[in-house]
Design a protein around this motif. Structure first.
Motif, PDB file in Angstrom:
ATOM      1  N   GLU A   1       5.855   0.467  -2.261  1.00 39.70           N
ATOM      2  CA  GLU A   1       4.801   1.458  -2.111  1.00 39.70           C
ATOM      3  C   GLU A   1       4.305   1.934  -3.475  1.00 39.70           C
ATOM      4  N   ALA A   2       5.209   1.983  -4.455  1.00 38.53           N
ATOM      5  CA  ALA A   2       4.814   2.396  -5.803  1.00 38.53           C
ATOM      6  C   ALA A   2       3.801   1.415  -6.398  1.00 38.53           C
ATOM      7  N   VAL A   3       4.018   0.126  -6.203  1.00 39.19           N
ATOM      8  CA  VAL A   3       3.081  -0.881  -6.721  1.00 39.19           C
ATOM      9  C   VAL A   3       1.763  -0.806  -5.964  1.00 39.19           C
ATOM     10  N   ALA A   4       1.824  -0.631  -4.654  1.00 39.06           N
ATOM     11  CA  ALA A   4       0.590  -0.516  -3.868  1.00 39.06           C
ATOM     12  C   ALA A   4      -0.233   0.679  -4.340  1.00 39.06           C
ATOM     13  N   ALA A   5       0.430   1.788  -4.635  1.00 39.78           N
ATOM     14  CA  ALA A   5      -0.279   2.971  -5.132  1.00 39.78           C
ATOM     15  C   ALA A   5      -0.916   2.682  -6.493  1.00 39.78           C
ATOM     16  N   GLU A   6      -0.204   1.954  -7.348  1.00 42.43           N
ATOM     17  CA  GLU A   6      -0.741   1.599  -8.658  1.00 42.43           C
ATOM     18  C   GLU A   6      -1.956   0.678  -8.512  1.00 42.43           C
ATOM     19  N   VAL A   7      -1.857  -0.297  -7.624  1.00 40.31           N
ATOM     20  CA  VAL A   7      -2.985  -1.201  -7.376  1.00 40.31           C
ATOM     21  C   VAL A   7      -4.184  -0.407  -6.858  1.00 40.31           C
TER      22      VAL A   7
ATOM     23  N   ARG B   1      -9.732   1.524  -7.565  1.00 36.76           N
ATOM     24  CA  ARG B   1     -10.439   2.611  -6.887  1.00 36.76           C
ATOM     25  C   ARG B   1     -11.949   2.574  -7.133  1.00 36.76           C
ATOM     26  N   HIS B   2     -12.379   1.987  -8.235  1.00 34.67           N
ATOM     27  CA  HIS B   2     -13.803   1.930  -8.572  1.00 34.67           C
ATOM     28  C   HIS B   2     -14.540   0.789  -7.864  1.00 34.67           C
ATOM     29  N   VAL B   3     -13.789  -0.120  -7.242  1.00 32.75           N
ATOM     30  CA  VAL B   3     -14.394  -1.280  -6.578  1.00 32.75           C
ATOM     31  C   VAL B   3     -14.659  -0.919  -5.119  1.00 32.75           C
ATOM     32  N   ASN B   4     -15.887  -1.099  -4.698  1.00 27.97           N
ATOM     33  CA  ASN B   4     -16.297  -0.736  -3.355  1.00 27.97           C
ATOM     34  C   ASN B   4     -15.370  -1.324  -2.283  1.00 27.97           C
ATOM     35  N   SER B   5     -14.757  -0.496  -1.496  1.00 26.98           N
ATOM     36  CA  SER B   5     -13.895  -0.819  -0.339  1.00 26.98           C
ATOM     37  C   SER B   5     -12.629  -1.611  -0.690  1.00 26.98           C
ATOM     38  N   ALA B   6     -12.260  -1.700  -1.959  1.00 25.16           N
ATOM     39  CA  ALA B   6     -11.056  -2.454  -2.332  1.00 25.16           C
ATOM     40  C   ALA B   6      -9.794  -1.839  -1.743  1.00 25.16           C
ATOM     41  N   VAL B   7      -9.693  -0.522  -1.754  1.00 25.95           N
ATOM     42  CA  VAL B   7      -8.501   0.126  -1.215  1.00 25.95           C
ATOM     43  C   VAL B   7      -8.435  -0.105   0.291  1.00 25.95           C
ATOM     44  N   SER B   8      -9.556  -0.080   0.960  1.00 29.74           N
ATOM     45  CA  SER B   8      -9.584  -0.374   2.399  1.00 29.74           C
ATOM     46  C   SER B   8      -9.127  -1.795   2.678  1.00 29.74           C
ATOM     47  N   ARG B   9      -9.557  -2.743   1.833  1.00 34.45           N
ATOM     48  CA  ARG B   9      -9.126  -4.134   2.009  1.00 34.45           C
ATOM     49  C   ARG B   9      -7.620  -4.270   1.785  1.00 34.45           C
ATOM     50  N   LEU B  10      -7.089  -3.553   0.788  1.00 37.87           N
ATOM     51  CA  LEU B  10      -5.655  -3.563   0.542  1.00 37.87           C
ATOM     52  C   LEU B  10      -4.904  -3.034   1.766  1.00 37.87           C
ATOM     53  N   LEU B  11      -5.359  -1.924   2.294  1.00 38.62           N
ATOM     54  CA  LEU B  11      -4.704  -1.331   3.466  1.00 38.62           C
ATOM     55  C   LEU B  11      -4.813  -2.241   4.697  1.00 38.62           C
ATOM     56  N   ARG B  12      -5.936  -2.910   4.846  1.00 38.65           N
ATOM     57  CA  ARG B  12      -6.092  -3.848   5.962  1.00 38.65           C
ATOM     58  C   ARG B  12      -5.113  -5.010   5.822  1.00 38.65           C
ATOM     59  N   TRP B  13      -4.923  -5.497   4.601  1.00 37.58           N
ATOM     60  CA  TRP B  13      -3.974  -6.576   4.341  1.00 37.58           C
ATOM     61  C   TRP B  13      -2.565  -6.157   4.772  1.00 37.58           C
TER      62      TRP B  13
END
Length: 125
Positions: free
Chosen positions: A29-35, A40-52
């Motif tokens: 979870e620590a690495v996921a938070a760092e990623v 965070r500046h890339v449109n919907s990147a965090v959403s894609r990470l969470l979907r993965w």
């Protein structure tokens, strides 16, 4: 694998490295938070990470709870090591047949699991 940041210098290499894995991918979870912070500046990147994660392509492990002493040992052994890296080293100890996929060859070639064993790495050339 998913693309989080097509402009990242390691994007193409990372996608190919992840495609070559025919087993479960784990991270902390620590690495996921760092990623998430880094993209965070890339449109919907965090959403894609969470979907993965939600779809089971990436398994998040709570690598801190119950591992505090081992992580503290690593952080003391390697001044400047961050918690994310410490959790990856610890996961490599807990999953002994695993390989660490990283673009951070400089640090992970120095880190050791079980105090003296090199960590099997998959890194860019």
């Amino acid at each position: 694998p998913i693309c989080l940041d097509a402009n990242d210098q390691w994007n193409a290499w990372s996608i190919e490295a992840l495609r070559s894995v025919d087993d479960v991918l784990y991270t902390s979870e620590a690495v996921a938070a760092e990623v998430a912070f880094r993209v965070r500046h890339v449109n919907s990147a965090v959403s894609r990470l969470l979907r993965w994660v939600r779809e089971g392509g990436l398994l998040l492990t709570p690598a801190v709870t119950g591992q505090e002493e081992a992580l503290d040992d690593l952080l003391r052994k390697y001044p400047g090591m961050d918690l994310g890296d410490a959790t990856v080293v610890r996961l490599s100890e807990l999953l002994p047949h695993s390989k660490v996929i990283t673009t951070d060859r400089r640090h992970f070639q120095v880190y050791r699991r079980h105090r003296d064993q090199p960590i099997p790495l998959v890194c860019p050339p």
